[in-house]
Design an enzyme around this catalytic site. Sequence first.
Site, PDB file in Angstrom:
ATOM      1  N   ASP A  60       0.825  -1.205   0.000  1.00 17.27           N
ATOM      2  CA  ASP A  60       0.000   0.000   0.000  1.00 17.27           C
ATOM      3  C   ASP A  60       0.862   1.259   0.000  1.00 17.27           C
ATOM      4  O   ASP A  60       2.038   1.232   0.354  1.00 17.27           O
ATOM      5  CB  ASP A  60      -0.875   0.039   1.254  1.00 17.27           C
ATOM      6  CG  ASP A  60      -1.992  -0.987   1.240  1.00 17.27           C
ATOM      7  OD1 ASP A  60      -2.071  -1.783   0.283  1.00 17.27           O
ATOM      8  OD2 ASP A  60      -2.786  -0.997   2.203  1.00 17.27           O
ATOM      9  N   ASP A  61       0.237   2.368  -0.375  1.00 17.47           N
ATOM     10  CA  ASP A  61       0.733   3.737  -0.180  1.00 17.47           C
ATOM     11  C   ASP A  61       1.742   4.214  -1.209  1.00 17.47           C
ATOM     12  O   ASP A  61       2.176   5.365  -1.141  1.00 17.47           O
ATOM     13  CB  ASP A  61       1.342   3.923   1.216  1.00 17.47           C
ATOM     14  CG  ASP A  61       0.309   3.832   2.327  1.00 17.47           C
ATOM     15  OD1 ASP A  61      -0.872   3.588   2.013  1.00 17.47           O
ATOM     16  OD2 ASP A  61       0.680   3.995   3.498  1.00 17.47           O
ATOM     17  N   HIS A 111      -5.950   2.673  -3.840  1.00 14.39           N
ATOM     18  CA  HIS A 111      -5.884   2.872  -2.389  1.00 14.39           C
ATOM     19  C   HIS A 111      -6.294   4.301  -2.045  1.00 14.39           C
ATOM     20  O   HIS A 111      -5.775   4.892  -1.097  1.00 14.39           O
ATOM     21  CB  HIS A 111      -4.461   2.568  -1.886  1.00 14.39           C
ATOM     22  CG  HIS A 111      -4.357   2.363  -0.404  1.00 14.39           C
ATOM     23  ND1 HIS A 111      -5.231   1.587   0.304  1.00 14.39           N
ATOM     24  CD2 HIS A 111      -3.464   2.842   0.499  1.00 14.39           C
ATOM     25  CE1 HIS A 111      -4.882   1.577   1.581  1.00 14.39           C
ATOM     26  NE2 HIS A 111      -3.821   2.351   1.726  1.00 14.39           N
ATOM     27  N   HIS A 115      -5.344   8.879   0.639  1.00 14.14           N
ATOM     28  CA  HIS A 115      -5.267   8.004   1.809  1.00 14.14           C
ATOM     29  C   HIS A 115      -6.164   8.497   2.943  1.00 14.14           C
ATOM     30  O   HIS A 115      -5.719   8.747   4.073  1.00 14.14           O
ATOM     31  CB  HIS A 115      -3.823   7.857   2.311  1.00 14.14           C
ATOM     32  CG  HIS A 115      -3.634   6.624   3.166  1.00 14.14           C
ATOM     33  ND1 HIS A 115      -4.025   6.567   4.488  1.00 14.14           N
ATOM     34  CD2 HIS A 115      -3.125   5.412   2.875  1.00 14.14           C
ATOM     35  CE1 HIS A 115      -3.758   5.366   4.977  1.00 14.14           C
ATOM     36  NE2 HIS A 115      -3.215   4.643   4.008  1.00 14.14           N
ATOM     37  N   HIS A 202       4.051  -2.090   3.057  1.00 13.79           N
ATOM     38  CA  HIS A 202       4.072  -0.761   2.455  1.00 13.79           C
ATOM     39  C   HIS A 202       5.403  -0.556   1.743  1.00 13.79           C
ATOM     40  O   HIS A 202       6.465  -0.710   2.358  1.00 13.79           O
ATOM     41  CB  HIS A 202       3.872   0.317   3.524  1.00 13.79           C
ATOM     42  CG  HIS A 202       2.556   0.210   4.243  1.00 13.79           C
ATOM     43  ND1 HIS A 202       2.344  -0.702   5.261  1.00 13.79           N
ATOM     44  CD2 HIS A 202       1.392   0.879   4.072  1.00 13.79           C
ATOM     45  CE1 HIS A 202       1.100  -0.592   5.694  1.00 13.79           C
ATOM     46  NE2 HIS A 202       0.497   0.359   4.992  1.00 13.79           N
TER      47      HIS A 202
END
Length: 251
Positions: A60-61, A111, A115, A202
Amino acid sequence: MEYRRKRQRFALMSGAAVLALALLAGAALRAALPAAVTAEAEVPLLPEDGEQKLIALTFDDGPRRSTTTALLDGLAERGVHATFFLIGAQVEGNEDVVRRMEAEGHQVGIHTYDHVALTGLNRADFDAQVGRTRALLSTVLGHGDFLLRPPYGMTDASVKAWAECPIIIWSIDPEDWRDQNTPREVEEVVSQARDGAIILMHDIFPASVDAALQIVDRLHAQGYLFVTVEELFAARHISLEPGKSYSNAYP
């Protein structure tokens, strides 16, 4: 619906791709009989004895050019495919990294744009986070079929109604953001690994990149094959449905 048509084509393609990878790993991937799946897909198929153990590594991210590129290099050296849930705001200036992901066999997902938690949003704000990111990724990659991972894994009835794609959570979370401790992350993931698991990490932390590659090496030694999220569910004959949440493909 475009997603469903592509999903049907993908199921046929991914079965062959997973089989080929399993043969290279020295273990044949055998099909199992269909089984009932709950609304949240928590009851997948029981693999036959000796079937290849499958696991999905997700990030993610990102993208972040320095760390994501280093991760892609390491995954390429190991012949591993992963799934990247991207932040829309991070895509600008990193379009080539996103295209590289897909070109090298990784799966790209949404995603949100900034965020933010999706629960409790009105439709306009939801579309500004999910629809805007979908449109951006569509421009970069030339298609609009992306899975959604909501920040913090938080969903509600509105998120499920508006997602327009399957929602992917996770079953193993070493909380790599907490202390960026590579040895701890490696041990936590390896100790919890099981067939059908989805690992959350991540790709924006150097320690997480190091941990992910060590995890791959450790689990390869235990006979695991790393696949994308769609490959994982397709190999277990589980159809991912828009608006439904999935956290694993456990037997």
